[in-house]
Design a protein around this motif. Structure first.
Motif, PDB file in Angstrom:
ATOM      1  N   ASN A   1      45.768  49.875  39.010  1.00  0.00           N
ATOM      2  CA  ASN A   1      45.570  50.279  40.278  1.00  0.00           C
ATOM      3  C   ASN A   1      45.558  49.192  41.501  1.00  0.00           C
ATOM      4  N   MET A   2      45.518  47.964  40.775  1.00  0.00           N
ATOM      5  CA  MET A   2      45.815  46.705  41.882  1.00  0.00           C
ATOM      6  C   MET A   2      47.163  46.990  42.698  1.00  0.00           C
ATOM      7  N   SER A   3      47.331  46.426  43.814  1.00  0.00           N
ATOM      8  CA  SER A   3      48.589  46.757  44.309  1.00  0.00           C
ATOM      9  C   SER A   3      49.473  45.546  43.863  1.00  0.00           C
TER      10      SER A   3
ATOM     11  N   LEU B   1      35.868  43.428  36.498  1.00  0.00           N
ATOM     12  CA  LEU B   1      36.693  43.711  37.586  1.00  0.00           C
ATOM     13  C   LEU B   1      37.077  45.170  37.594  1.00  0.00           C
ATOM     14  N   ALA B   2      37.265  45.772  39.067  1.00  0.00           N
ATOM     15  CA  ALA B   2      37.432  46.960  39.128  1.00  0.00           C
ATOM     16  C   ALA B   2      36.490  47.737  38.135  1.00  0.00           C
ATOM     17  N   GLY B   3      35.331  47.493  38.501  1.00  0.00           N
ATOM     18  CA  GLY B   3      34.165  48.000  37.354  1.00  0.00           C
ATOM     19  C   GLY B   3      33.682  49.361  37.967  1.00  0.00           C
ATOM     20  N   GLY B   4      34.017  49.751  39.090  1.00  0.00           N
ATOM     21  CA  GLY B   4      34.039  51.324  39.551  1.00  0.00           C
ATOM     22  C   GLY B   4      32.454  51.663  39.591  1.00  0.00           C
ATOM     23  N   THR B   5      32.171  52.632  38.932  1.00  0.00           N
ATOM     24  CA  THR B   5      30.747  53.124  38.593  1.00  0.00           C
ATOM     25  C   THR B   5      29.830  52.484  37.705  1.00  0.00           C
TER      26      THR B   5
ATOM     27  N   ALA C   1      31.593  43.866  46.488  1.00  0.00           N
ATOM     28  CA  ALA C   1      32.964  44.325  47.172  1.00  0.00           C
ATOM     29  C   ALA C   1      33.868  43.492  47.186  1.00  0.00           C
ATOM     30  N   ALA C   2      34.924  43.414  46.557  1.00  0.00           N
ATOM     31  CA  ALA C   2      35.993  42.439  46.488  1.00  0.00           C
ATOM     32  C   ALA C   2      37.300  42.967  45.906  1.00  0.00           C
ATOM     33  N   GLU C   3      38.435  42.440  46.065  1.00  0.00           N
ATOM     34  CA  GLU C   3      39.818  42.575  45.582  1.00  0.00           C
ATOM     35  C   GLU C   3      40.218  41.805  44.350  1.00  0.00           C
ATOM     36  N   GLY C   4      40.759  42.342  43.505  1.00  0.00           N
ATOM     37  CA  GLY C   4      41.082  41.528  42.135  1.00  0.00           C
ATOM     38  C   GLY C   4      42.301  40.424  42.685  1.00  0.00           C
ATOM     39  N   GLU C   5      42.881  40.741  43.671  1.00  0.00           N
ATOM     40  CA  GLU C   5      43.854  39.882  44.100  1.00  0.00           C
ATOM     41  C   GLU C   5      43.354  38.655  44.703  1.00  0.00           C
ATOM     42  N   ARG C   6      42.068  38.923  45.130  1.00  0.00           N
ATOM     43  CA  ARG C   6      41.282  37.539  46.071  1.00  0.00           C
ATOM     44  C   ARG C   6      40.022  37.475  45.468  1.00  0.00           C
TER      45      ARG C   6
ATOM     46  N   MET D   1      34.924  63.705  36.262  1.00  0.00           N
ATOM     47  CA  MET D   1      36.541  63.848  35.993  1.00  0.00           C
ATOM     48  C   MET D   1      37.040  63.257  34.804  1.00  0.00           C
ATOM     49  N   ASN D   2      36.446  62.045  34.564  1.00  0.00           N
ATOM     50  CA  ASN D   2      36.770  61.221  33.277  1.00  0.00           C
ATOM     51  C   ASN D   2      36.545  61.985  32.244  1.00  0.00           C
ATOM     52  N   ASP D   3      35.320  62.516  32.131  1.00  0.00           N
ATOM     53  CA  ASP D   3      34.713  63.233  31.038  1.00  0.00           C
ATOM     54  C   ASP D   3      35.536  64.299  30.668  1.00  0.00           C
TER      55      ASP D   3
ATOM     56  N   VAL E   1      32.638  44.020  40.121  1.00  0.00           N
ATOM     57  CA  VAL E   1      33.612  43.580  41.163  1.00  0.00           C
ATOM     58  C   VAL E   1      34.437  44.780  41.343  1.00  0.00           C
ATOM     59  N   ASP E   2      34.276  45.528  42.668  1.00  0.00           N
ATOM     60  CA  ASP E   2      35.388  46.405  42.752  1.00  0.00           C
ATOM     61  C   ASP E   2      35.500  46.687  44.477  1.00  0.00           C
ATOM     62  N   ALA E   3      36.758  47.297  44.639  1.00  0.00           N
ATOM     63  CA  ALA E   3      37.186  47.139  46.104  1.00  0.00           C
ATOM     64  C   ALA E   3      36.688  48.325  46.811  1.00  0.00           C
ATOM     65  N   SER E   4      35.954  49.266  45.998  1.00  0.00           N
ATOM     66  CA  SER E   4      35.715  50.471  46.672  1.00  0.00           C
ATOM     67  C   SER E   4      34.094  50.620  46.633  1.00  0.00           C
ATOM     68  N   ALA E   5      33.470  50.446  47.850  1.00  0.00           N
ATOM     69  CA  ALA E   5      31.892  50.602  47.809  1.00  0.00           C
ATOM     70  C   ALA E   5      31.411  51.838  47.238  1.00  0.00           C
TER      71      ALA E   5
ATOM     72  N   ARG F   1      48.678  49.313  51.140  1.00  0.00           N
ATOM     73  CA  ARG F   1      48.623  49.858  49.785  1.00  0.00           C
ATOM     74  C   ARG F   1      47.330  49.783  49.317  1.00  0.00           C
ATOM     75  N   ARG F   2      46.998  48.685  49.323  1.00  0.00           N
ATOM     76  CA  ARG F   2      45.413  48.378  48.945  1.00  0.00           C
ATOM     77  C   ARG F   2      44.409  49.205  49.748  1.00  0.00           C
ATOM     78  N   ARG F   3      44.699  49.393  51.086  1.00  0.00           N
ATOM     79  CA  ARG F   3      43.653  50.046  51.616  1.00  0.00           C
ATOM     80  C   ARG F   3      43.627  51.698  51.544  1.00  0.00           C
ATOM     81  N   ARG F   4      44.884  51.968  50.988  1.00  0.00           N
ATOM     82  CA  ARG F   4      45.091  53.408  50.666  1.00  0.00           C
ATOM     83  C   ARG F   4      44.376  53.840  49.432  1.00  0.00           C
ATOM     84  N   ILE F   5      44.430  52.622  48.342  1.00  0.00           N
ATOM     85  CA  ILE F   5      43.974  52.935  47.145  1.00  0.00           C
ATOM     86  C   ILE F   5      42.474  52.793  47.077  1.00  0.00           C
ATOM     87  N   ARG F   6      41.900  52.063  48.130  1.00  0.00           N
ATOM     88  CA  ARG F   6      40.752  51.813  48.053  1.00  0.00           C
ATOM     89  C   ARG F   6      39.997  53.231  48.704  1.00  0.00           C
TER      90      ARG F   6
END
Ligand SMILES: C[S@@+](CC[C@H](N)C(=O)[O-])C[C@H]1O[C@@H](n2cnc3c(N)ncnc32)[C@H](O)[C@@H]1O
Length: 249
Positions: free
Chosen positions: A141-143, A71-75, A117-122, A37-39, A93-97, A19-24
């Protein structure tokens, strides 16, 4: 809608690592158009929410000396605002490079920001080393959001603070319009602008499934935090939760 999600992503049927991999992968795919898109989706209102959020964070912190992790700081929206408000030591820190690459390349992004690059769960931080953790539109969005909250609690110093900006439960009178907009307009915008209608259908569904103000307060408390409080934004469409780790300030 749930059946549709199963067909498109199968999130319900896979283990948390998958699930984590798919969200990333999802965020890697939408990264180039994420900010635009956010705007469009929020008519720019997410920028007002984020400014208000950061004002609140900085008012409670010591910007010159505290260590901030977004965390999950995105852009990097929150990190840039924290830095502009005087925060000297900010780590994204974000899972998506791909999300972070997009943020680093934005004009005006301060070079002093660090990106991990890291996951919030670790989280890759030692126990009790951070002063402030912020998380903006990332917890849902965290698994495993409960594991992420426990991790945040672990890495914060005694007296450290968690600030969470997240979609929440809008007022009852707003909900029908909000649902209509979310399910009809957002996936279409996602198709036209980002080329990923399914990704945006997932994002809308994740908002609907995420706990409301009170339930999130309980979750944060269950992770070990004290003094949990929240404040609604735009009639509860979003909310800022604030909590403190017990011990010395
Ligand atoms: C909706 S975006 C929010 C980005 C940014 N914080 C903002 O407010 O615009 C969610 C972010 O969470 C990240 N993410 C998803 N799962 C994660 C996890 N397990 N650990 C860390 N980041 C994660 C995604 O890569 C994405 O950048």
């Amino acid at each position: 809608m749930a059946a549709d999600l199963k067909q498109t992503f199968g999130f319900e049927q896979v283990d948390t690592a998958e699930r984590r991999r798919r969200i990333r992968d999802l965020f890697d795919a939408i990264a180039p158009r994420y900010d635009l898109m956010n705007d469009l989706m929020s008519f720019g209102i997410h920028r007002l929410w984020k400014r208000r959020f950061v004002r609140r964070v900085l008012a409670a912190a010591r910007p010159a000396t505290d260590t901030f992790v977004d965390l999950a700081g995105g852009t990097g929206d929150i990190a840039r605002l924290l830095h502009a408000g005087g925060a000297q030591n900010v780590v994204v820190v974000d899972a998506s490079a791909a999300m972070m690459r997009q943020g680093r390349a934005q004009p005006g992004t301060p070079r002093v920001l660090r990106w991990v690059a890291a996951e919030g769960e670790r989280l890759p931080f030692a126990d009790e080393t951070l002063d402030v953790v912020t998380i903006s539109f990332g917890l849902r969005n965290m698994s495993d959001p409960d594991a992420a909250l426990r991790e945040i609690h672990r890495v914060l110093k005694p007296g450290g603070r968690l600030f969470c900006l997240e979609f929440s439960q809008p007022a009852w009178w707003l909900k029908p319009f909000y649902d209509l907009y979310s399910f009809l307009v957002i996936p279409r915008l996602g198709a036209m602008v980002a080329g990923h209608p399914r990704a945006y259908r997932y994002l809308v569904e994740s908002i609907r499934r995420f706990p409301g103000q009170k339930a999130l307060t309980e979750k944060i408390g269950a992770a070990g935090f004290d003094d949990v409080s929240w404040r609604n934004l735009s009639f509860g469409i979003a909310a800022i939760h604030h909590a403190r780790k017990g011990g010395a300030a």
